[in-house]
Design a protein around this motif. Structure first.
Motif, PDB file in Angstrom:
ATOM      1  N   HIS A  34       0.750  -1.131  -0.011  1.00 23.99           N
ATOM      2  CA  HIS A  34       0.238  -0.025  -0.010  1.00 23.99           C
ATOM      3  C   HIS A  34       0.975   1.298  -0.052  1.00 23.99           C
ATOM      4  O   HIS A  34       0.815   2.160  -0.824  1.00 23.99           O
ATOM      5  N   ASP A  37       2.456   2.311  -3.512  1.00 18.99           N
ATOM      6  CA  ASP A  37       1.298   2.081  -4.514  1.00 18.99           C
ATOM      7  C   ASP A  37       1.398   0.881  -5.429  1.00 18.99           C
ATOM      8  O   ASP A  37       1.130   1.001  -6.468  1.00 18.99           O
ATOM      9  N   GLN A  38       1.871  -0.310  -4.702  1.00 13.66           N
ATOM     10  CA  GLN A  38       1.627  -1.537  -5.659  1.00 13.66           C
ATOM     11  C   GLN A  38       0.432  -2.088  -5.529  1.00 13.66           C
ATOM     12  O   GLN A  38       0.125  -3.195  -6.114  1.00 13.66           O
ATOM     13  N   ASP A  40      -3.116  -1.745  -6.399  1.00 14.13           N
ATOM     14  CA  ASP A  40      -4.204  -0.906  -7.368  1.00 14.13           C
ATOM     15  C   ASP A  40      -5.393  -0.970  -6.541  1.00 14.13           C
ATOM     16  O   ASP A  40      -5.915  -1.802  -6.076  1.00 14.13           O
ATOM     17  N   LYS A  44      -4.734   3.232  -3.674  1.00 12.54           N
ATOM     18  CA  LYS A  44      -3.806   3.876  -4.665  1.00 12.54           C
ATOM     19  C   LYS A  44      -4.359   5.158  -5.217  1.00 12.54           C
ATOM     20  O   LYS A  44      -3.425   6.302  -5.154  1.00 12.54           O
ATOM     21  N   GLN A  45      -5.414   5.105  -5.491  1.00 12.19           N
ATOM     22  CA  GLN A  45      -6.292   6.179  -6.084  1.00 12.19           C
ATOM     23  C   GLN A  45      -6.643   7.382  -5.353  1.00 12.19           C
ATOM     24  O   GLN A  45      -6.360   8.297  -5.590  1.00 12.19           O
ATOM     25  N   ARG A  47      -4.809   7.809  -2.478  1.00 18.01           N
ATOM     26  CA  ARG A  47      -3.481   7.939  -1.763  1.00 18.01           C
ATOM     27  C   ARG A  47      -3.536   7.653  -0.251  1.00 18.01           C
ATOM     28  O   ARG A  47      -3.312   8.685   0.847  1.00 18.01           O
ATOM     29  N   HIS A  49      -2.194   5.745   2.795  1.00 13.78           N
ATOM     30  CA  HIS A  49      -0.946   5.144   2.872  1.00 13.78           C
ATOM     31  C   HIS A  49      -0.731   4.853   4.354  1.00 13.78           C
ATOM     32  O   HIS A  49       0.267   3.983   4.668  1.00 13.78           O
TER      33      HIS A  49
END
Length: 71
Positions: A34, A37-38, A40, A44-45, A47, A49
């Motif tokens: 996460h 950004d691995q 999907d 990821k969209q 952000r 984290h």
């Protein structure tokens, strides 16, 4: 041999304080995915984290049940 433990985790991110609840059998690897950004999709969209919380569970079934309570 002892089975793998499962984890429920909550990630936070964005200026709106968006939260994401997930389940995994390898929390270190999954959270790393996460953050880099691995993974999907939604995190990821949007952000998302930052690890806000995690809980370890003896079984995947109990982790999934807890995830549903938190969603």
């Amino acid at each position: 041999m002892r089975g793998r433990l499962s984890a429920v985790y909550i990630l936070a991110g964005g200026t709106r304080g968006t939260l994401y609840v997930g389940v995994t059998s390898d929390p270190i690897q999954r959270i790393r995915q996460h953050k880099n950004d691995q993974a999907d999709g939604f995190t990821k969209q949007c952000r998302i984290h930052a690890l806000a919380r995690f809980e370890m569970h003896e079984t995947m079934d109990s982790a999934i049940s807890r995830e549903k309570v938190l969603e």
